[in-house]
Design a protein around this motif. Structure first.
Motif, mmCIF file in Angstrom:
data_model
loop_
_atom_site.group_PDB
_atom_site.id
_atom_site.type_symbol
_atom_site.label_atom_id
_atom_site.label_comp_id
_atom_site.label_asym_id
_atom_site.label_seq_id
_atom_site.Cartn_x
_atom_site.Cartn_y
_atom_site.Cartn_z
ATOM 1 N N LYS A 139 0.807 -1.214 0.000
ATOM 2 C CA LYS A 139 0.000 0.000 0.000
ATOM 3 C C LYS A 139 0.849 1.277 0.000
ATOM 4 N N PHE A 140 1.910 1.294 0.789
ATOM 5 C CA PHE A 140 2.729 2.500 0.851
ATOM 6 C C PHE A 140 3.361 2.787 -0.505
ATOM 7 N N THR A 141 3.813 1.731 -1.166
ATOM 8 C CA THR A 141 4.363 1.884 -2.517
ATOM 9 C C THR A 141 3.284 2.347 -3.487
ATOM 10 N N GLY A 142 2.092 1.768 -3.371
ATOM 11 C CA GLY A 142 0.995 2.170 -4.234
ATOM 12 C C GLY A 142 0.632 3.636 -4.047
ATOM 13 N N ALA A 143 0.656 4.104 -2.805
ATOM 14 C CA ALA A 143 0.340 5.508 -2.530
ATOM 15 C C ALA A 143 1.404 6.430 -3.107
ATOM 16 N N ILE A 144 2.675 6.068 -2.938
ATOM 17 C CA ILE A 144 3.764 6.877 -3.496
ATOM 18 C C ILE A 144 3.650 6.916 -5.018
ATOM 19 N N ASN A 145 3.364 5.774 -5.639
ATOM 20 C CA ASN A 145 3.223 5.730 -7.101
ATOM 21 C C ASN A 145 2.057 6.604 -7.572
ATOM 22 N N ALA A 146 0.992 6.648 -6.772
ATOM 23 C CA ALA A 146 -0.153 7.493 -7.127
ATOM 24 C C ALA A 146 0.253 8.962 -7.148
ATOM 25 N N ILE A 147 1.040 9.387 -6.171
ATOM 26 C CA ILE A 147 1.497 10.777 -6.133
ATOM 27 C C ILE A 147 2.465 11.040 -7.279
ATOM 28 N N ARG A 148 3.291 10.048 -7.611
ATOM 29 C CA ARG A 148 4.181 10.194 -8.768
ATOM 30 C C ARG A 148 3.369 10.423 -10.041
ATOM 31 N N SER A 149 2.342 9.619 -10.247
ATOM 32 C CA SER A 149 1.503 9.742 -11.438
ATOM 33 C C SER A 149 0.827 11.106 -11.482
ATOM 34 N N PHE A 150 0.358 11.558 -10.332
ATOM 35 C CA PHE A 150 -0.276 12.869 -10.269
ATOM 36 C C PHE A 150 0.728 13.960 -10.646
ATOM 37 N N ASN A 151 1.935 13.858 -10.125
ATOM 38 C CA ASN A 151 2.979 14.837 -10.422
ATOM 39 C C ASN A 151 3.264 14.885 -11.922
ATOM 40 N N GLU A 152 3.374 13.715 -12.557
ATOM 41 C CA GLU A 152 3.643 13.662 -13.996
ATOM 42 C C GLU A 152 2.476 14.240 -14.791
#
Length: 451
Positions: A139-152
């Motif tokens: 989950k923590f990785t999934g949350a970080i990836n979600a913020i990465r996608s939002f940033n991009e």
């Protein structure tokens, strides 16, 4: 011919950013769960109307079902009506402002000047974030990836000043060192697309969540941080004024302030009702803050089905050891927090869905229309109220905003010609009576004196 081609290419180039913005938003809301709604629930004029001489500009925000963005509208869907204050207790009748006569400009969210956006991501750092989600992603990785996608997404498709701060939260212990949230942590804003933000997320992902969940404390600190009246980033030359003491001119639109709360658990630090009351009080003092919430895990209904309870799971099931503590997410709490500010509350046990939700939050923040019109009277120093009405695409009913008051400044529209002629005549008459006649009679008096 060459000039025409050059002009055509220039026009096309000017539209590319708008088309990119629109296409990007269509992409992220293409799935059913992100579809824009057709039913309008609320129309709001943001802040105070901006007045320049006799021209007035209002920024309008719409809210649909579940506070989701509304399908794109056209000028024909909008209605403006205004009225003038005649005395302390008396107002004129509402006057519909016809587009052809009074409207100067109408701008869709794609065209309107985008205000700065400040977003604080409160990221759950509790031990349950080490668990895998439905897709087998931690989950923590999934949350970080979600913020990465939002940033991009934001950096590649949107223009304007969008700043985000990612802050992990939780209650630490001897074996779980976590820095208490303070203003310094909250103020680590970075613009979308900045390589420093990418590096920060990479380093954050290397950490192992281990804290206990405390939702209210970090949320209250984030609200207080945004509510600092001396921070010009969040309150640029504006104050929330009463209808009796309203502001006549505003130099800048109010920036968008958003708190994104992502959690996979429930508040286990106690004093729930007291904390909720404090949050409501803080938000009541600053109505410019929007809270969006993301629940990362199974819904209470899905959890009840998993454990064959025949009902939704609740917090009491944790104490009875019927449901594992790390699996329960307090959906009611997350829904309530978002509802206070008219934000969006979403829920999923899928990392990909979590990633897709964040652009929807941004769409809700940026979905503002802008209308500039000429005040019907333009009388200097006069006080007026404006309302915006929208025809809901689904119900075809007219929904009006709350009226907002404004005053035409002393530098308003020039007076009508007839009024100016009257003033000129009165001025000449005054000069004649007060200036010429005294000299005339004084001269007569001198002549008599000589004789």
């Amino acid at each position: 011919m060459k000039k025409k081609c050059t002009a055509l290419f220039t026009t096309i180039a000017s539209w590319i950013p708008r088309l990119s913005f629109s296409l990007a938003l269509v992409t992220v809301i293409d799935a059913p769960s992100f579809a824009q709604v057709r039913e309008i629930q609320e129309v709001e004029i943001l802040g105070q109307p901006q007045v320049k001489e006799d021209e007035v500009t209002v920024r309008v925000k719409l809210q649909g079902k579940e506070n989701k963005p509304v399908v794109p509208l056209t000028p024909d869907d909008f209605t403006l009506r205004a009225r003038k204050q005649l005395s302390a207790q008396e107002w004129s009748d509402w006057n519909n402002l016809e587009k052809e006569e009074y409207w100067q400009t109408w701008k869709s969210p794609d065209e309107a000047v985008q205000v700065p956006v400040w977003m604080i991501f409160l990221l759950d750092f509790s031990g349950s974030m080490n668990r895998e989600d439905r897709r087998g992603v931690e989950k923590f990785t999934g949350a970080i990836n979600a913020i990465r996608s939002f940033n991009e997404f934001a950096s590649e498709n949107l223009e304007g000043n969008i700043q985000i701060s990612v802050v992990p939260f939780g209650i630490g212990g001897n074996n779980c060192p976590i820095q208490p949230i303070d203003d310094e942590q909250l103020d680590r804003f970075l613009p979308v697309g900045d390589f420093k933000l990418t590096n920060y997320l990479d380093n954050l992902e290397k950490r192992s969540p281990c804290a206990a969940t405390d939702i209210y404390s970090p949320l209250k600190k984030a609200i207080r941080f945004f509510s600092n009246p001396y921070d010009q980033r969040f309150s640029p030359n504006q104050t929330e004024l009463s209808q009796e003491n309203f502001q006549t001119e505003i130099t800048e639109p109010q920036p968008q302030l958003a708190i994104i709360l992502l959690s996979d658990g429930y508040h286990n630090a106690g004093n729930d009702q007291q904390n909720m009351d404090e949050v409501k009080q803080l938000l009541n003092e600053n109505s410019n803050i929007i809270i969006h919430t993301l629940g990362y895990g199974l819904t209470p209904q899905q959890l009840g089905e998993k454990y064959k309870l025949g009902r939704e799971a609740n917090r009491a099931d944790i104490n009875r050891k019927i449901v594992q503590e790390g699996e329960f997410v307090d959906k009611n709490l997350l829904d309530s927090l978002a509802e206070i500010t008219g934000g969006i509350s979403s829920f999923s046990a899928d990392a990909d869905v979590i990633a897709q939700q964040l652009p929807l939050f941004l769409k809700a923040l940026l979905g503002e229309y802008e209308i500039t019109y000429t005040d019907p009277s333009g009388e200097r120093g006069s006080t007026h109220e404006i309302q915006v009405g929208i025809t809901s695409p689904k119900t075809e009913k007219m929904i009006y905003s709350q009226p907002k008051r404004y005053r035409i400044t002393v530098f308003g529209r020039s007076l009508p010609l007839s009024t100016r002629l009257i003033i000129l005549s009165l001025t000449l008459l005054t000069l004649g009576v007060g200036g010429v006649l005294p000299f005339y009679f004084w001269g007569k008096w001198l002549q008599k004196s000589e004789n």
